[in-house]
Design a protein around this motif. Structure first.
Motif, mmCIF file in Angstrom:
data_model
loop_
_atom_site.group_PDB
_atom_site.id
_atom_site.type_symbol
_atom_site.label_atom_id
_atom_site.label_comp_id
_atom_site.label_asym_id
_atom_site.label_seq_id
_atom_site.Cartn_x
_atom_site.Cartn_y
_atom_site.Cartn_z
ATOM 1 N N ARG A 24 0.838 -1.220 0.000
ATOM 2 C CA ARG A 24 0.000 0.000 0.000
ATOM 3 C C ARG A 24 0.863 1.257 0.000
ATOM 4 N NH1 ARG A 24 -5.793 -0.077 2.224
ATOM 5 N NH2 ARG A 24 -6.384 -1.994 1.188
ATOM 6 N N ARG A 25 1.902 1.237 0.818
ATOM 7 C CA ARG A 25 2.748 2.429 0.924
ATOM 8 C C ARG A 25 3.452 2.710 -0.413
ATOM 9 N NH1 ARG A 25 -0.157 3.281 4.734
ATOM 10 N NH2 ARG A 25 0.481 3.180 6.907
ATOM 11 N N LYS A 26 3.802 1.661 -1.129
ATOM 12 C CA LYS A 26 4.455 1.837 -2.452
ATOM 13 C C LYS A 26 3.547 2.583 -3.417
ATOM 14 C CE LYS A 26 7.420 -2.284 -2.477
ATOM 15 N NZ LYS A 26 7.446 -3.687 -2.935
ATOM 16 N N ARG A 27 2.253 2.386 -3.249
ATOM 17 C CA ARG A 27 1.299 3.079 -4.128
ATOM 18 C C ARG A 27 0.914 4.444 -3.563
ATOM 19 N NH1 ARG A 27 -1.640 -1.712 -3.817
ATOM 20 N NH2 ARG A 27 -3.285 -0.575 -2.775
ATOM 21 N N GLY A 28 1.533 4.820 -2.480
ATOM 22 C CA GLY A 28 1.254 6.141 -1.887
ATOM 23 C C GLY A 28 0.017 6.183 -1.012
ATOM 24 N N GLU A 29 -0.510 5.006 -0.671
ATOM 25 C CA GLU A 29 -1.688 4.982 0.210
ATOM 26 C C GLU A 29 -1.268 4.992 1.671
ATOM 27 O OE1 GLU A 29 -4.646 1.976 -0.749
ATOM 28 O OE2 GLU A 29 -4.110 2.147 -2.848
#
Lengths: 67, 67, 67, 67, 67, 67
Positions: free
Chosen positions: F62-67
Motif C-alpha cells: 500500500r505504501r508503495k502506491r502512496g496509500e
C-alpha cells in the motif's frame, strides 16, 4: 507449531463454518510455510457486536443502519 | 508488571483450579525473574471446544473420538 | 493444547530464565488441569520499556526514577 | 488501521460506556498519530472476575474483601 | 472487519510468503463467512525461537536436536 | 486493572507520541469506567509493514502506491 487467533463478531457463524476456517488456515500454513498441521493451533473468538468498534462506533450501531 | 494470558478449552476447570493457575504463574514470574507479584496480571480465557482447532480439526471432533 | 502468552518488559531476561518460564508454566498446567505438556505452547513477548505503560506513564520513565 | 484490544473485568460496563471507550480510543489514535478513524478497530473483552488475577489471586477474591 | 493474528517462529519466512498468508487468510474469511476483504486485518508476529516453547522446552532446543 | 494492547504499524511513532497514547488510554478508562489508573497496563506493539495486511495485501504494498 503456529498459533492463529481469528477474531470475528458473534453473528451467525455455524459449527461447520468454524471447522472450515480451522481446516483452511491450517492447510494454508502447511502450503505456504511447510508448517506441520498436527501442531498448528487455531482459536476463534466470537465477540459481541457491542464490544467491537470500527470507525469509532460499535458494530451494533452499524447493523442498525443496515451496514 | 507482567501480563500473562492463559488460553484453554472450556471443559471442566473449577474456580479453585483457576485460582491455582493464577497463583502458580505469579509465583513463577517472581522466582525466575524477580517480578513483583502485586502488579502481575493473569487472564484466563476459556474457549468453546468448537472454536479451538488443532491438527486441522476442532477439539469437539477430537473429543467425539475419545481423544 | 493450552496456549500461554507471557508478556514482560525487555530488560534482562536470559535464555535460561526464559526456558525456566516455559518449563514452569507447562508443568503448572499439567499439575493443575492435567494438560498434556507435549501440546502446551508458551510464547514470551519482550516489549521495549517505552512501549509498556502502567499508571499512565511508560516504564522508561519509571526506571529513570529508580522504580 | 490500528487494532486495539481493551480487556476489563466483566462487572458493570454498559453499552453506552463501551461505545464511549471505542470512540475515545479511536479519536486518540487520530489525534496522536494521525490514524484514519475509519479503519481503526477496537475490541473490548469482558472477562469473568474469577478468570482475572492480580497479585496472585482472583478479582473475585478481592471483591469479597471489598477491594 | 475480522482481525487475524498469525504467530510463527522467526525462522525463514520471506516477504512473499507472508504476503501469501495475508492473501490466503483474507480470501478464506470471504469464502467461508462472506467477510468483506477490504476491512479484514491480518497481523503476523514472528517470535524468536528461544521465546517459543512447546512440550516444556524452547524451539531453540528442539532445533539443536534436528527437530 | 485493565489491560490494553495497541497494535500499530512500525512507521514513525516517537517516544513522546507513545507516552501520549499510554496517558490518553489510561485517562479514558478512568473517566468512562472509573478504573484506577495506577493498575492500568497499556502495551504498544509496533509491527513491520510487511507483517501487517489489510484488504488482502501488506501495508508495504500500500505504501508503495502512496496509500
Amino acid at each position: 507449531m503456529p498459533y492463529v487467533n481469528i477474531r470475528i463478531t458473534k453473528e451467525n457463524a455455524t459449527s461447520d463454518q468454524k471447522a472450515l476456517l480451522i481446516k483452511g488456515v491450517t492447510n494454508l500454513l502447511q502450503e505456504v510455510l511447510g508448517k506441520n498441521p498436527q501442531t498448528t493451533v487455531v482459536v476463534i473468538d466470537e465477540v459481541e457486536t457491542e464490544n467491537w468498534g470500527i470507525g469509532g462506533e460499535t458494530v451494533t450501531e452499524r447493523r442498525k443502519r443496515g451496514e
